[in-house]
Design a protein around this motif. Structure first.
Motif, short mmCIF file in Angstrom:
data_model
loop_
_atom_site.label_atom_id
_atom_site.label_comp_id
_atom_site.label_asym_id
_atom_site.label_seq_id
_atom_site.Cartn_x
_atom_site.Cartn_y
_atom_site.Cartn_z
N SER A 1 0.80 -1.08 -0.03
CA SER A 1 0.03 -0.05 -0.07
C SER A 1 1.03 1.32 0.02
O SER A 1 0.32 2.33 -0.79
N ASP A 2 2.07 1.25 0.70
CA ASP A 2 2.83 2.53 0.70
C ASP A 2 3.37 2.60 -0.81
O ASP A 2 3.53 3.89 -1.19
N SER B 1 1.13 4.21 -3.15
CA SER B 1 1.03 5.68 -2.93
C SER B 1 2.07 6.09 -3.61
O SER B 1 1.96 7.30 -3.98
N TYR C 1 0.87 5.47 6.79
CA TYR C 1 0.39 4.24 6.10
C TYR C 1 0.64 2.89 6.92
O TYR C 1 0.24 1.92 6.31
N THR D 1 -7.95 4.67 0.10
CA THR D 1 -8.28 5.81 -0.22
C THR D 1 -7.31 6.55 -0.96
O THR D 1 -7.49 7.47 -1.59
N SER D 2 -5.84 6.06 -0.95
CA SER D 2 -5.09 6.86 -1.72
C SER D 2 -5.02 6.65 -3.30
O SER D 2 -4.62 7.58 -4.09
#
Length: 341
Positions: A107-108, A111, A248, A319-320
């Motif tokens: 996830s990071d 982003s 995050y 959400t990112s």
């Protein structure tokens, strides 16, 4: 006249067949082609083919990605093929150049890609990807065979694998070291993937290694059968410090018994393991991929432990990066609204 009319009708029929082959041919049109089912949102047919870029052979991405791909292939008209890769950044690159249509991404790192920061600061933002689903949490695991290494501070001066150069693991390692006021220069760094790191730990060439993957991770499980392994815990104060600068992350506890001989809980942090897709993959193909997985959780859980962590609400929690229309369609059926482009 009858011969001419027959010839004319035959020509029309042949044109119709050829037109159908052009729209629903043997494979999904090349990524970025801007034509065919992948860009038009046409329904996925029996010949749709998606390549799923996963990770190294001893990581969770590869094993679980293979299970998901095989299950979707066996239960839909699509063919989904999981391929080995260098992990999150490499998967984004594979999506960009059309070598894959789906990919696992931390996830990071996702982003970073969408915003054009960190790993993607030089190459720029990757705007033509969308979220498919957040599947499970990936724990930052600091594994060692030395029982005297009990905190991140103990890594100072040690031989430590911090992931392949430029990988998501590398940035996770830098974040955790930084929370303890350490830098890359304070350790003797090695830049290796999970499998090579496990081998080096077993051979005594490394003191510790950062592994960011869903626990249990194949490389660590294998190592634990050969040597005693320990996971380094983070303390509350340093976790709080980390979360201030890197929101995050999520605090996470790896339970005792996750690996052979691990008899205590390990407090660490985690990031999400997210499936992303190229924007030009058809809405129907992504809908079928997501719905097939989340409507058959028991069957998938029977094939891989990570299946037990799948949850529709968590899957829709990103959400990112906006969601792909096909994924949004499925979540809407479950009463969940997700951000889209």
């Amino acid at each position: 006249m009858k011969k001419l009319m027959s010839l004319f009708l035959a020509t029309l029929m042949m044109a119709s067949v050829l037109s159908g082959c052009g729209n629903n041919g043997g494979t999904t049109p090349p990524a970025g082609s801007g034509s065919g089912a992948a860009s038009s949102g046409a329904a996925a047919g029996a010949t749709d083919s998606l390549t799923f870029s996963t990770g190294g052979s001893q990581g969770t991405y590869y094993a679980f990605g293979g299970v998901l791909s095989q299950y979707v292939t066996s239960n839909t008209g699509m063919s989904v093929v999981a391929i080995e890769s260098g992990g999150s950044q490499n998967n984004i690159e594979n999506l960009q150049d059309g070598a894959a249509q789906l990919g696992f991404v931390q996830s990071d790192v996702m982003s970073y890609a969408y915003a054009g920061t960190n790993l993607f600061a030089e190459t720029g933002a990757v705007s033509d990807i969308s979220t498919v689903a957040n599947l499970y949490m990936e724990q930052v695991q600091i594994v060692t065979t030395n029982p005297d290494i009990k905190t991140v501070a103990d890594l100072k001066g040690k031989n430590v694998s911090i992931g392949a150069a430029g990988s998501g693991v590398f940035y996770n390692a830098m974040d955790l070291l930084g929370a303890y006021d350490l830098t890359e220069q304070d350790i003797n760094p090695t830049y290796q993937g999970f499998g090579d790191s496990a081998d080096a730990l077993q051979d005594g060439k490394l003191d510790a290694a950062f592994v960011v993957a869903g626990a249990p991770t194949t490389a660590i499980t294998s190592l634990a059968t050969a040597k005693s392994v320990y996971l380094v815990s983070l303390d509350d104060a340093h976790i709080a410090k980390l979360l201030e600068t890197s929101p995050y992350y999520t605090e996470y506890t790896i339970p005792a018994g996750t690996y052979e001989g691990l008899d205590v809980d390990t407090k660490t942090v985690a990031v999400g393991a997210v499936v992303v897709a190229r924007d030009d993959v058809s809405e129907q193909a992504i809908y079928e991929f997501v719905s097939t997985i989340f409507e058959n959780l028991d069957a998938i859980s029977a094939q891989h432990a990570k299946g037990t962590e799948l949850n529709v609400e968590f899957a829709a929690s990103v959400t990112s990066v906006p969601y792909h229309p096909g994924a949004a369609k499925y979540f809407a059926e479950k009463g969940i609204t997700v951000p889209t482009k």
